[in-house]
Design a protein around this motif. Structure first.
Motif, mmCIF file in Angstrom:
data_model
loop_
_atom_site.group_PDB
_atom_site.id
_atom_site.type_symbol
_atom_site.label_atom_id
_atom_site.label_comp_id
_atom_site.label_asym_id
_atom_site.label_seq_id
_atom_site.Cartn_x
_atom_site.Cartn_y
_atom_site.Cartn_z
ATOM 1 N N MET A 1 0.823 -1.208 0.000
ATOM 2 C CA MET A 1 0.000 0.000 0.000
ATOM 3 C C MET A 1 0.861 1.264 0.000
ATOM 4 O O MET A 1 1.676 1.470 0.899
ATOM 5 C CB MET A 1 -0.901 -0.015 1.236
ATOM 6 N N PRO A 2 0.702 2.132 -1.002
ATOM 7 C CA PRO A 2 1.521 3.350 -1.048
ATOM 8 C C PRO A 2 1.081 4.358 0.001
ATOM 9 O O PRO A 2 -0.048 4.314 0.500
ATOM 10 C CB PRO A 2 1.264 3.882 -2.466
ATOM 11 N N LYS A 3 1.967 5.262 0.347
ATOM 12 C CA LYS A 3 1.642 6.331 1.283
ATOM 13 C C LYS A 3 0.696 7.327 0.614
ATOM 14 O O LYS A 3 0.855 7.659 -0.561
ATOM 15 C CB LYS A 3 2.912 7.048 1.744
ATOM 16 N N ALA A 4 -0.271 7.798 1.364
ATOM 17 C CA ALA A 4 -1.254 8.714 0.802
ATOM 18 C C ALA A 4 -0.605 9.996 0.287
ATOM 19 O O ALA A 4 -1.042 10.564 -0.717
ATOM 20 C CB ALA A 4 -2.322 9.048 1.849
ATOM 21 N N GLY A 5 0.456 10.441 0.953
ATOM 22 C CA GLY A 5 1.113 11.674 0.535
ATOM 23 C C GLY A 5 1.658 11.625 -0.876
ATOM 24 O O GLY A 5 1.854 12.672 -1.515
ATOM 25 N N ALA A 6 1.873 10.416 -1.392
ATOM 26 C CA ALA A 6 2.396 10.285 -2.752
ATOM 27 C C ALA A 6 1.396 10.747 -3.797
ATOM 28 O O ALA A 6 1.763 10.932 -4.970
ATOM 29 C CB ALA A 6 2.781 8.833 -3.020
ATOM 30 N N LEU A 7 0.142 10.937 -3.409
ATOM 31 C CA LEU A 7 -0.876 11.370 -4.358
ATOM 32 C C LEU A 7 -0.891 12.886 -4.551
ATOM 33 O O LEU A 7 -1.583 13.385 -5.438
ATOM 34 C CB LEU A 7 -2.256 10.921 -3.893
ATOM 35 N N ALA A 8 -0.144 13.607 -3.732
ATOM 36 C CA ALA A 8 -0.113 15.064 -3.870
ATOM 37 C C ALA A 8 0.515 15.451 -5.204
ATOM 38 O O ALA A 8 1.434 14.793 -5.695
ATOM 39 C CB ALA A 8 0.659 15.685 -2.714
ATOM 40 N N GLY A 9 -0.009 16.499 -5.793
ATOM 41 C CA GLY A 9 0.518 16.985 -7.067
ATOM 42 C C GLY A 9 -0.608 17.359 -8.009
ATOM 43 O O GLY A 9 -1.782 17.426 -7.623
ATOM 44 N N ASP A 10 -0.256 17.624 -9.246
ATOM 45 C CA ASP A 10 -1.229 18.002 -10.259
ATOM 46 C C ASP A 10 -1.610 16.772 -11.089
ATOM 47 O O ASP A 10 -0.740 16.034 -11.558
ATOM 48 C CB ASP A 10 -0.657 19.082 -11.178
ATOM 49 N N TRP A 11 -2.906 16.611 -11.278
ATOM 50 C CA TRP A 11 -3.437 15.473 -12.029
ATOM 51 C C TRP A 11 -4.176 15.979 -13.264
ATOM 52 O O TRP A 11 -5.119 16.776 -13.149
ATOM 53 C CB TRP A 11 -4.411 14.660 -11.177
ATOM 54 N N SER A 12 -3.767 15.530 -14.434
ATOM 55 C CA SER A 12 -4.525 15.815 -15.650
ATOM 56 C C SER A 12 -5.714 14.870 -15.704
ATOM 57 O O SER A 12 -5.578 13.680 -15.417
ATOM 58 C CB SER A 12 -3.652 15.610 -16.889
ATOM 59 N N PHE A 13 -6.882 15.388 -16.088
ATOM 60 C CA PHE A 13 -8.054 14.521 -16.107
ATOM 61 C C PHE A 13 -8.851 14.681 -17.401
ATOM 62 O O PHE A 13 -8.798 15.713 -18.086
ATOM 63 C CB PHE A 13 -8.953 14.774 -14.893
ATOM 64 N N SER A 14 -9.596 13.629 -17.689
ATOM 65 C CA SER A 14 -10.534 13.609 -18.801
ATOM 66 C C SER A 14 -11.858 13.083 -18.275
ATOM 67 O O SER A 14 -11.890 12.267 -17.355
ATOM 68 C CB SER A 14 -10.015 12.709 -19.930
ATOM 69 N N GLY A 15 -12.965 13.552 -18.859
ATOM 70 C CA GLY A 15 -14.262 13.087 -18.389
ATOM 71 C C GLY A 15 -15.336 13.219 -19.444
ATOM 72 O O GLY A 15 -15.121 13.799 -20.517
ATOM 73 N N PHE B 1 -14.731 9.803 -14.965
ATOM 74 C CA PHE B 1 -13.528 10.583 -14.655
ATOM 75 C C PHE B 1 -12.319 9.665 -14.678
ATOM 76 O O PHE B 1 -12.344 8.565 -14.111
ATOM 77 C CB PHE B 1 -13.690 11.217 -13.268
ATOM 78 N N VAL B 2 -11.255 10.098 -15.352
ATOM 79 C CA VAL B 2 -9.979 9.383 -15.313
ATOM 80 C C VAL B 2 -8.873 10.427 -15.285
ATOM 81 O O VAL B 2 -8.962 11.456 -15.965
ATOM 82 C CB VAL B 2 -9.823 8.424 -16.519
ATOM 83 N N ALA B 3 -7.852 10.194 -14.467
ATOM 84 C CA ALA B 3 -6.793 11.184 -14.301
ATOM 85 C C ALA B 3 -5.452 10.496 -14.109
ATOM 86 O O ALA B 3 -5.376 9.335 -13.683
ATOM 87 C CB ALA B 3 -7.091 12.102 -13.105
ATOM 88 N N ALA B 4 -4.392 11.225 -14.423
ATOM 89 C CA ALA B 4 -3.025 10.744 -14.215
ATOM 90 C C ALA B 4 -2.184 11.895 -13.670
ATOM 91 O O ALA B 4 -2.359 13.050 -14.079
ATOM 92 C CB ALA B 4 -2.422 10.225 -15.518
ATOM 93 N N ARG B 5 -1.300 11.575 -12.746
ATOM 94 C CA ARG B 5 -0.404 12.609 -12.217
ATOM 95 C C ARG B 5 0.503 13.112 -13.316
ATOM 96 O O ARG B 5 1.002 12.355 -14.140
ATOM 97 C CB ARG B 5 0.422 12.065 -11.063
ATOM 98 N N GLN B 6 0.756 14.417 -13.296
ATOM 99 C CA GLN B 6 1.503 15.013 -14.393
ATOM 100 C C GLN B 6 2.966 14.593 -14.433
ATOM 101 O O GLN B 6 3.623 14.729 -15.467
ATOM 102 C CB GLN B 6 1.384 16.540 -14.333
ATOM 103 N N ASP B 7 3.493 14.076 -13.342
ATOM 104 C CA ASP B 7 4.876 13.590 -13.370
ATOM 105 C C ASP B 7 4.944 12.112 -13.744
ATOM 106 O O ASP B 7 6.019 11.512 -13.698
ATOM 107 C CB ASP B 7 5.562 13.829 -12.027
ATOM 108 N N GLN B 8 3.802 11.525 -14.111
ATOM 109 C CA GLN B 8 3.753 10.137 -14.568
ATOM 110 C C GLN B 8 3.100 10.119 -15.951
ATOM 111 O O GLN B 8 1.876 10.039 -16.069
ATOM 112 C CB GLN B 8 2.976 9.263 -13.584
ATOM 113 N N PRO B 9 3.910 10.243 -17.013
ATOM 114 C CA PRO B 9 3.369 10.388 -18.369
ATOM 115 C C PRO B 9 2.371 9.300 -18.719
ATOM 116 O O PRO B 9 2.611 8.117 -18.492
ATOM 117 C CB PRO B 9 4.627 10.307 -19.254
#
Length: 525
Positions: free
Chosen positions: A202-216, A304-312
């Motif tokens: 299980m990853p740490k919740a803090g790892a989700l911080a950042g900008d997320w690009s989304f489509s919907g 809704f689907v999104a990806a963190r901007q530092d994860q292409p």
């Protein structure tokens, strides 16, 4: 410690799940154990190592644990305040939750996709699905003894169930104990390596911080995209801001908060342009996916689907189709996007109109000879989404094909439940097999579904369809003195979508039942 009794409504229960994001940081395990001792131990015996009878032999989603606690309040007069209830739900979902793989295939229930036609075996549909969704037991994990306790609880709480439809024609209790208990224990066991493995990874919740690009996509409105900024707060909490727009340029902006359960179950409460919306997402593998919906009208929701901007990642192609021999503007939505898009054989990029890491907008042309079918879209090293090339539309489907709308208001407190539809075009590929082209604009209308609906004038009384959006608003609740026998405004309607493409008209049909209010509306239907 005396705790105040307060039982929440269905929408209130969902709010409580998301509302933990507003609470101050607590020492969760210590506080939860104290609450269990003071509030639950009167009935649930301690078993050592912080375990309790019944409680420690189940695993559930956040909504599942919330429903359990609410049932303890309504049926056993348990006294617990909102803050303690939030703490317990968080603790139990984190320590006795479900792994991502255990919710696959039944997340529609958590995401409030209430027009889903479930796919379960006949036995499960007849024994469980006749009163609630088959997803409800599928989102729990118990050993055989606990599944047996659940059967006994059902019979004790609702003794008339043996005399209702799909039970009075069989030995219901014998089938429930001898057939269903072993089946459920095997299919949904408490002890599953998937949960143990997930707890370790299980990853740490803090790892989700950042900008997320989304489509919907919102039925009745169309596609949207943008960026969701996520800031980590103590206690697996987050503040959220959303900045996006629909394809027609209408803004999609707002702010709110969220909390993470079980290491991946994202529950948010966000105000979008003045509308309070819930977020029910699964966050796993660098992707956030699920549904946002109006907290009062859960039928008004968007994928809704999104990806963190530092994860292409390449998330979507908007629109997802192109006609052979035509030109169009197409946008690629994702994170870390760079380079020239590639759309496959027969598709030429004429001009790049806009390009940034979140969106690439291009003007493309499909050759007259482009082969009908789906082609994978790529940009740089990223690919995945597909573009449908078509010559003609072979079929139009109404989505959902079967739906339920509900009358409401009319002086009462229960809101109306709308019907919301999309028109999905299908083609036939070069191999002769059907393939999905995509969602097209349509003109909408309703007709009587059958002769009885025609005689009862259901089209006149059941509600109104918006021709341009595919949004149906039911009539008012209560008796209607103008109708035969002063009945209510229920109805059985045929939903018709008319799509025009290249001067050709194509129609599709679906069915909508307009029925009475939904009085029992738990977080998991």
């Amino acid at each position: 410690m005396k705790r105040t009794l307060r039982v929440a409504s269905a929408s209130g229960l969902l709010a409580l799940v998301a509302g933990l994001a507003l609470q101050p940081q607590l020492s969760q395990a210590r506080e939860a154990q104290a609450i269990l001792r003071e509030t639950c131990q009167g009935c649930h015996l301690p078993e050592g190592d912080n375990a309790y009878s019944r409680i420690s032999h189940q695993r559930k989603t956040p909504e599942g644990w919330l429903m359990t606690i609410a049932r303890m309040q309504t049926m056993h007069q348990v006294q617990i305040n909102d803050e303690d209830r939030r703490t317990l739900v968080k603790y139990l979902a984190d320590t006795q939750g479900l792994a991502p793989s255990e919710t696959e295939g039944v997340r529609y229930a958590l995401e409030r996709r209430l027009n889903t036609v479930e796919q379960f075996d006949d036995q499960t549909k007849q024994m469980c699905g006749r009163c609630h969704s088959g997803a409800r037991p599928a989102l729990q994990r118990r050993p055989a003894q606990e599944w047996q306790h659940l059967v006994n609880f059902h019979l004790g709480q609702w003794p008339s169930l043996e005399y209702q439809a799909l039970s009075r024609d069989r030995d219901w209790l014998d089938l429930a104990l001898k057939d269903m208990v072993p089946l459920l224990a095997k299919r949904y066991p408490l002890d599953n390596p998937a949960w143990r493995d997930w707890q370790q990874a299980m990853p740490k919740a803090g790892a989700l911080a950042g900008d997320w690009s989304f489509s919907g996509h919102l039925p009745g409105k169309g596609e949207l995209n943008g960026v969701m900024k996520v800031s980590a707060q103590p206690g697996d909490r987050f503040t959220v801001s959303v900045d996006g727009q629909y394809a027609d340029g209408t803004p999609f902006k707002g702010q709110g908060s969220a909390v993470l359960y079980s290491g991946y179950e994202w529950r948010g409460s966000v105000s979008i342009d003045g509308v309070s919306m819930r977020q029910v997402f699964s966050v796993n593998g660098g992707e956030m996916k699920g549904r946002m919906f109006d907290k009062i009208h859960d039928e008004r929701g968007l994928d809704f689907v999104a990806a963190r901007q530092d994860q292409p990642r390449l998330l979507a192609v908007q629109p997802g189709y192109l006609k052979a021999g035509s030109e169009a503007q197409i946008s690629l939505i994702g994170s870390g996007l760079s380079g020239t898009p590639r759309f496959g054989a027969g598709i030429e990029v004429l001009e790049v109109l806009e390009q940034n890491p979140q969106r690439i907008k291009v003007r493309v042309k499909a050759a007259d000879s482009a082969v009908a079918g789906v082609q994978t879209v790529a940009v740089g090293k990223l690919d995945g989404p597909q573009l449908a090339i078509y010559r003609d539309i072979a079929q139009v489907k109404v989505v959902p094909a079967f739906s339920v709308a509900r009358i409401g208001e009319g002086g009462g407190s229960t809101p109306k439940v709308q019907g919301r539809f999309d028109a999905e075009a299908w083609g036939v590929g070069a191999d002769g097999k059907p393939y999905r082209i995509g969602l097209f604009p349509a003109k909408w209308r309703v007709e009587p579904f059958d002769e009885r609906a025609r005689e009862d004038q259901d089209v006149k009384f059941a509600g109104t369809m918006q021709a341009d959006s595919g949004v149906f608003t039911p009539g008012d609740a209560g008796p209607n003195p103008v109708r035969k026998m002063s009945t209510n405004n229920a109805g059985n309607l045929k939903v018709i979508a008319a799509v025009s493409d290249g001067g050709k008209a194509h129609t599709g049909e679906g069915q909508m039942i307009v029925t009475v209010q939904r009085w029992n509306n738990p977080p998991i239907p």
